[in-house]
Design an enzyme around this catalytic site. Structure first.
Site, PDB file in Angstrom:
ATOM      1  N   ARG A 141      30.235  32.660  37.336  1.00  0.00           N
ATOM      2  CA  ARG A 141      31.659  32.465  37.560  1.00  0.00           C
ATOM      3  C   ARG A 141      32.261  33.805  37.977  1.00  0.00           C
ATOM      4  O   ARG A 141      31.848  34.863  37.497  1.00  0.00           O
ATOM      5  CB  ARG A 141      32.357  31.948  36.298  1.00  0.00           C
ATOM      6  CG  ARG A 141      32.154  30.474  36.019  1.00  0.00           C
ATOM      7  CD  ARG A 141      32.891  29.603  37.023  1.00  0.00           C
ATOM      8  NE  ARG A 141      32.842  28.187  36.711  1.00  0.00           N
ATOM      9  CZ  ARG A 141      31.943  27.330  37.190  1.00  0.00           C
ATOM     10  NH1 ARG A 141      30.986  27.791  37.992  1.00  0.00           N
ATOM     11  NH2 ARG A 141      31.989  26.057  36.871  1.00  0.00           N
ATOM     12  N   GLU A 172      39.227  32.220  42.947  1.00  0.00           N
ATOM     13  CA  GLU A 172      38.842  31.628  44.229  1.00  0.00           C
ATOM     14  C   GLU A 172      39.693  30.392  44.523  1.00  0.00           C
ATOM     15  O   GLU A 172      40.104  29.692  43.588  1.00  0.00           O
ATOM     16  CB  GLU A 172      37.349  31.275  44.238  1.00  0.00           C
ATOM     17  CG  GLU A 172      36.890  30.299  43.175  1.00  0.00           C
ATOM     18  CD  GLU A 172      35.380  30.083  43.192  1.00  0.00           C
ATOM     19  OE1 GLU A 172      34.976  28.915  43.287  1.00  0.00           O
ATOM     20  OE2 GLU A 172      34.611  31.076  43.114  1.00  0.00           O
ATOM     21  N   HIS A 210      31.061  29.657  47.335  1.00  0.00           N
ATOM     22  CA  HIS A 210      30.716  28.788  46.198  1.00  0.00           C
ATOM     23  C   HIS A 210      29.803  27.641  46.648  1.00  0.00           C
ATOM     24  O   HIS A 210      30.110  26.459  46.465  1.00  0.00           O
ATOM     25  CB  HIS A 210      31.979  28.234  45.533  1.00  0.00           C
ATOM     26  CG  HIS A 210      31.777  27.875  44.090  1.00  0.00           C
ATOM     27  ND1 HIS A 210      32.736  28.054  43.125  1.00  0.00           N
ATOM     28  CD2 HIS A 210      30.709  27.342  43.431  1.00  0.00           C
ATOM     29  CE1 HIS A 210      32.288  27.644  41.948  1.00  0.00           C
ATOM     30  NE2 HIS A 210      31.066  27.213  42.111  1.00  0.00           N
TER      31      HIS A 210
END
Length: 326
Positions: free
Chosen positions: A245, A274, A292
């Site tokens: 993360r 993000e 991601h």
């Protein structure tokens, strides 16, 4: 399906656009409210759309904090998240509200481990610099010293968090001739260690991590875990990889180390706040950046969706969901 059967189906809010096969199953088994345009829902919009629903199939970008959970209509009984991580859900608030929360473990291990190796190789071999050179038509030909990177063979890989994904990364890294070191809450059995060197204290492992790969959950305790002090314990010219993360990395500290060359390169698939990542990352040639993509394969995303629906099916059938978090 008969009208009576349709009327008896639970109403399910699906907060994001999911793979077609997952949405088809959701529409078959539930009175599903789909998000056709895939517009991210703010808390107020999500709460409004949840009126009259019994379950919510949410995703990692949905911020279900205590305030949002308190505002959910009384009929909502379960949150099935399309993710392994649950840091976007206030679990204490959900538990106090009496909500069941489920996640999707075990199905994205290999896809995420593949991305970790892609980041590792891309950062070490300066792949994004090379691709930009080609796309800008700036390549003038091969030279003996052009874009010299780092060979992974013989390097020491330090893995923080040796769960399923960490172990899968270790298996792949061994094929590149890397020596594996790891730190974990508990030491693994020998058959799972496969010769990896255990460090009870992650601080001690940093000094022997030519490449550091992060694989632990985002919690209050792990926020900005990789800070300036820990970066200083890494070998000069180390490489940092993050598929966990974004919040576990202190951006300012890593950016400063990348600028100075203290850290040779970083491969990052996740970012704090993000998609509004720290803008300075975009200015760094030695930052290999992905949006991601950890679980972004058709097979994995389908499996995640089906797992979320399996949990919902079990719950509404009166059984214990197989992946219940609370």
């Amino acid at each position: 399906m008969s009208t009576d059967a349709q009327a008896s189906r639970p109403t399910l809010l699906v907060t994001r656009r999911l793979p077609a096969a997952v949405e088809a199953r959701a529409a078959r088994d539930f009175d599903a409210r789909l998000n056709a345009d895939d517009r991210p829902l703010g808390a107020a919009d999500l709460v409004a759309r949840a009126d009259g629903v019994q379950g919510i199939l949410c995703a990692a970008g949905d911020r279900l904090n205590a305030e949002a959970i308190a505002a959910l209509p009384a009929g909502v009984r379960i949150l099935a998240t399309f993710s392994v991580g649950t840091d976007h859900i206030d679990l204490a608030a959900a538990k106090a509200r009496g909500l069941v929360v489920t996640n999707t473990p075990d199905v994205l291990t290999d896809a995420t481990a593949d991305i970790a190796l892609l980041l590792m190789l891309g950062a070490a071999r300066r792949a994004s610099e090379g691709e930009r050179m080609i796309r800008a038509d700036a390549w003038t030909g091969w030279t003996p010293t052009q874009l010299l990177g780092t060979h992974l063979g013989g390097k020491r890989l330090g893995i923080v968090g040796m769960g399923r994904i960490g172990q899968a990364v270790a298996r792949r890294a061994r094929a590149f001739g890397m020596t594996i070191h790891y730190s974990n809450r508990k030491r693994l059995p020998a058959e799972l260690e496969e010769g990896a060197v255990f460090h009870a204290d992650p601080e001690a492992m940093l000094a022997v991590s030519d490449v550091l790969s992060l694989h632990f959950p985002a919690t209050a305790q792990t926020t900005h875990w990789l800070n300036a002090a820990r970066i200083d314990r890494l070998p000069p010219g180390a490489i940092v990889v993050n598929t966990a993360r974004g919040s576990v990395v202190e951006d300012a500290a890593l950016i400063a180390a990348l600028r100075s060359g203290r850290i040779a390169a970083a491969g990052l698939d996740v970012f704090e706040n993000e998609p509004r990542l720290h803008p300075d990352y975009r200015t760094l040639d030695n930052a290999f950046l992905l949006p991601h993509l950890g679980s972004a394969t058709v097979e994995t995303r389908n499996a995640m969706g089906f797992k979320a629906l399996d949990n919902l099916d079990a719950f509404f059938a009166g059984a214990e969901p197989p992946d219940r978090v609370i």
